[in-house]
Design an enzyme around this catalytic site. Structure first.
Site, PDB file in Angstrom:
ATOM      1  N   LYS A  97       0.838  -1.198   0.000  1.00  0.00           N
ATOM      2  CA  LYS A  97       0.000   0.000   0.000  1.00  0.00           C
ATOM      3  C   LYS A  97       0.872   1.247   0.000  1.00  0.00           C
ATOM      4  O   LYS A  97       2.017   1.203   0.461  1.00  0.00           O
ATOM      5  CB  LYS A  97      -0.868   0.020   1.270  1.00  0.00           C
ATOM      6  CG  LYS A  97      -2.007  -0.974   1.277  1.00  0.00           C
ATOM      7  CD  LYS A  97      -2.818  -0.856   2.558  1.00  0.00           C
ATOM      8  CE  LYS A  97      -3.981  -1.826   2.579  1.00  0.00           C
ATOM      9  NZ  LYS A  97      -5.016  -1.564   1.557  1.00  0.00           N
TER      10      LYS A  97
ATOM     11  N   ARG B  28     -10.368 -11.513   1.820  1.00  0.00           N
ATOM     12  CA  ARG B  28     -11.180 -12.593   1.264  1.00  0.00           C
ATOM     13  C   ARG B  28     -10.425 -13.927   1.286  1.00  0.00           C
ATOM     14  O   ARG B  28     -11.036 -14.984   1.366  1.00  0.00           O
ATOM     15  CB  ARG B  28     -11.627 -12.215  -0.157  1.00  0.00           C
ATOM     16  CG  ARG B  28     -10.509 -11.955  -1.112  1.00  0.00           C
ATOM     17  CD  ARG B  28     -10.930 -11.144  -2.334  1.00  0.00           C
ATOM     18  NE  ARG B  28     -10.969  -9.708  -2.089  1.00  0.00           N
ATOM     19  CZ  ARG B  28     -11.299  -8.795  -2.999  1.00  0.00           C
ATOM     20  NH1 ARG B  28     -11.624  -9.166  -4.225  1.00  0.00           N
ATOM     21  NH2 ARG B  28     -11.302  -7.509  -2.697  1.00  0.00           N
TER      22      ARG B  28
HETATM   23  N1  BES Z   1      -8.194  -3.782   4.387  1.00  0.00           N
HETATM   24  C1  BES Z   1      -8.320  -3.369   3.045  1.00  0.00           C
HETATM   25  C2  BES Z   1      -9.614  -2.586   2.794  1.00  0.00           C
HETATM   26  C3  BES Z   1      -9.643  -1.195   3.360  1.00  0.00           C
HETATM   27  C4  BES Z   1      -8.960  -0.167   2.746  1.00  0.00           C
HETATM   28  C5  BES Z   1     -10.389  -0.946   4.485  1.00  0.00           C
HETATM   29  C6  BES Z   1      -9.009   1.107   3.281  1.00  0.00           C
HETATM   30  C7  BES Z   1     -10.454   0.337   5.003  1.00  0.00           C
HETATM   31  C8  BES Z   1      -9.745   1.355   4.406  1.00  0.00           C
HETATM   32  C9  BES Z   1      -8.325  -4.559   2.125  1.00  0.00           C
HETATM   33  O1  BES Z   1      -7.538  -5.620   2.509  1.00  0.00           O
HETATM   34  C10 BES Z   1      -7.787  -4.072   0.816  1.00  0.00           C
HETATM   35  O2  BES Z   1      -6.647  -3.722   0.762  1.00  0.00           O
HETATM   36  N2  BES Z   1      -8.618  -4.095  -0.216  1.00  0.00           N
HETATM   37  C11 BES Z   1      -8.232  -3.627  -1.495  1.00  0.00           C
HETATM   38  C12 BES Z   1      -8.763  -4.597  -2.506  1.00  0.00           C
HETATM   39  C13 BES Z   1      -8.236  -4.372  -3.904  1.00  0.00           C
HETATM   40  C14 BES Z   1      -6.770  -4.721  -3.948  1.00  0.00           C
HETATM   41  C15 BES Z   1      -9.013  -5.238  -4.856  1.00  0.00           C
HETATM   42  C16 BES Z   1      -8.841  -2.240  -1.694  1.00  0.00           C
HETATM   43  O3  BES Z   1      -9.955  -2.006  -1.224  1.00  0.00           O
HETATM   44  O4  BES Z   1      -8.169  -1.403  -2.278  1.00  0.00           O
HETATM   45 MN    MN Z   2      -5.511  -5.402   1.876  1.00  0.00          MN
END
Ligand code: BES
Ligand code: MN
Ligand code: ZN
Length: 502
Positions: free
Chosen positions: A285, A359
């Site tokens: 990230k 997931r």
């Molecule tokens: N934990 C995150 C989702 C999230 C992001 C929750 C920001 C709260 C604030 C999750 O694991 C994630 O990173 N999801 C990605 C999925 C994508 C790579 C398809 C997302 O939401 O960007």
């Molecule tokens: Mn994630």
């Protein structure tokens, strides 16, 4: 948790209650609520005078403090505006209670009393009592264990609810329900707020075991099992384990079993995402705000908070909690984009993005859930940023193919003022999860990101009634008030209370 506020019930008349401060409602146009009327009569009209002179508008949130009135036992009277008389609903009540509680805590009162609950148009009187308890606990919640300088402890130590003779029992029950709910919400908040170097998978496991020790004893209604890496390997949880490859922190799979119902009654299974830190893994990230990914275990925290409330209240139903928990970190041994992993269900997954890890841990937990022959399975997860884009921080995202279960959860959210909004789950979205090389891919592209995440989970939930709550937008607040919200504990507790009562 160091909240020492005591709540009790007393049968009597508002004017005879000895407290540092008694709280009473005033409606628009200077119409006194029942408690204010009683105080007005006992003081020879002084309460009404203050209101008539225009010192309080009666709008929700307006407050007025009166001191040293003759003819009543309480030292102070706090008047709180509650909007139009006869039109007081639950939502307006909360708009009055929150600032009312703030004004009360700003006084020097160490004891407070609330007059008999006003009739609400859409809720019973017990609900109002419960919400006052929760609001007081909410307003006095502190998370300062890592600060040298602590916030001042609340001066208010004891709170009495004045009951008319015939509603002793419901008021007592409402206090107990409020305290149990506040305890659950607080546990969920604190687990979220703890830093990721403290709140590790092992810490979550110890918290679960601590609950079993504290509450399992009497009647042994709560049992906790923690599965270690070896056992997860034996169960063939290849998808869950793939997320743990980059970290030295050992993964845990926490199983909580609460037997409050009939022996053979099918349990509700709650599954909570427990990523104690989500760096994204190799699909790292961006740095900004990455600290907030300590909250990526809020689904797990919610399950633990709900269990805290459930066991304290002794709800009469069976509930299983499942918490797959690990860190998502990059390293030389981490899972790579392109890796194909085999889930416990046998379905193979092409990991196109290691940041779509929630997931991957949930799907194996959802397969594990089958063994409980559940009445319903609900997973709770900070699953997608896309859900925040869709719904912001007002509603949690609710996904389910089962209309009855979805309606039950939506109604519980409405009742608890912890709302959810139903999102689609049409089969057409499954197209986006096609992989050229495995049974499915772990991402579906940017369009409808929260829907394709839910679609991914749905592939592992074919044998039971299932709903998914995406709490990415509701589990914590960002910005100056950064902190866990305790949501959706109120929604789920209400859902379970309804099921227990059915
Ligand atoms: N934990 C995150 C989702 C999230 C992001 C929750 C920001 C709260 C604030 C999750 O694991 C994630 O990173 N999801 C990605 C999925 C994508 C790579 C398809 C997302 O939401 O960007
Ligand atoms: Mn994630
Ligand atoms: Zn995540």
């Amino acid at each position: 948790m160091g909240n020492s506020m005591k709540f009790s019930m007393k049968v009597g008349k508002p004017e005879t209650v000895a407290a540092d401060c008694i709280v009473a409602l005033v409606h628009s146009g200077g119409v006194l609520g029942a408690t204010a009327q009683a105080l007005d009569a006992a003081t020879g009209g002084l309460v009404g005078h203050a209101v008539q002179s225009g010192d309080i508008s009666g709008k929700p949130g307006s407050t007025l403090l009166l001191r040293g009135l003759p003819g009543i036992e309480a030292h102070r009277v706090l008047l709180v505006g509650a909007g139009e008389a006869g039109k007081l609903d639950g939502k307006t009540f909360i708009k009055s209670v929150t600032p009312g509680v703030k004004a009360l805590l700003a006084t020097g009162a160490t004891s407070a009393a609330f007059g008999p609950a006003e009739a609400l148009s859409d809720r019973d009187a017990g609900w109002a009592v419960q919400q006052i308890v929760v609001a007081l606990r909410e307003a006095t919640y502190r998370f300062d264990q890592f600060k040298r300088e602590k916030a001042d402890a609340p001066k208010l130590l004891s709170v009495t609810f004045v009951a008319a003779g015939d509603d002793e029992k419901p008021v007592k029950a409402a206090i107990a329900a409020g305290v149990a709910l506040a305890n659950g919400i607080e546990l969920t908040k604190t687990l979220g707020n703890l830093p990721p170097n403290v709140c590790t998978p092992s810490y979550l496991a110890e918290t679960a075991e601590g609950l079993a020790k504290e509450f399992g004893g009497k009647g042994g209604k709560l049992k906790v099992d923690v599965l270690e890496r070896k056992q997860l390997e034996a169960l063939k949880m290849g998808s869950f384990l793939s997320v743990t490859h980059g970290t030295v922190e050992p993964p845990k799979f926490i199983v909580l079993k609460y037997d409050g119902g009939a022996k053979k009654a099918a349990p509700v299974v709650l599954v909570g995402k427990g990523i104690t830190f989500d760096s994204g893994g190799i699909s790292l990230k961006p740095g900004e705000g990455m600290d907030e990914m300590k909250y990526d275990m809020c689904g797990a925290g919610t399950v633990l908070g709900v269990f805290r409330t459930l066991v304290e209240q002794g709800l009469k139903l069976n509930v299983v909690g499942l918490i797959p928990t690990c860190e998502n970190m990059p390293s030389g041994t981490a899972t790579r984009p392109g890796d194909i992993v085999t889930s416990m269900s046998g379905l193979t997954i092409e990991v196109l993005n290691t940041d779509a890890e929630g997931r991957l841990i949930l799907c194996d937990a959802l397969t594990y859930a089958e063994r409980f022959k559940p009445a319903a399975v609900i997973d709770i997860a900070t699953l997608t940023g896309a859900c925040i884009i869709a719904l912001g921080s007002v509603n949690s995202g609710l996904f389910s193919k089962n209309d009855a279960l979805a309606d039950e959860l939506l109604a519980a959210g409405k009742q608890a003022l912890d709302p959810a909004w139903r999102m689609p789950l049409d089969d057409e979205y499954q197209e986006q999860l096609k992989s050229n090389f495995a049974d499915l891919a772990n991402i579906g592209g940017r369009p409808a990101g929260s829907v394709t995440a839910a679609c991914f989970l749905s592939r592992f939930t074919k044998t039971y009634d299932w709903a998914h709550l995406d709490i990415a937008g509701t589990a914590w607040k960002s910005g100056a008030a950064k902190g866990g919200s305790g949501r959706p504990v109120p929604l789920l507790v209400e859902f379970l209370r309804q099921r227990a009562a059915a």
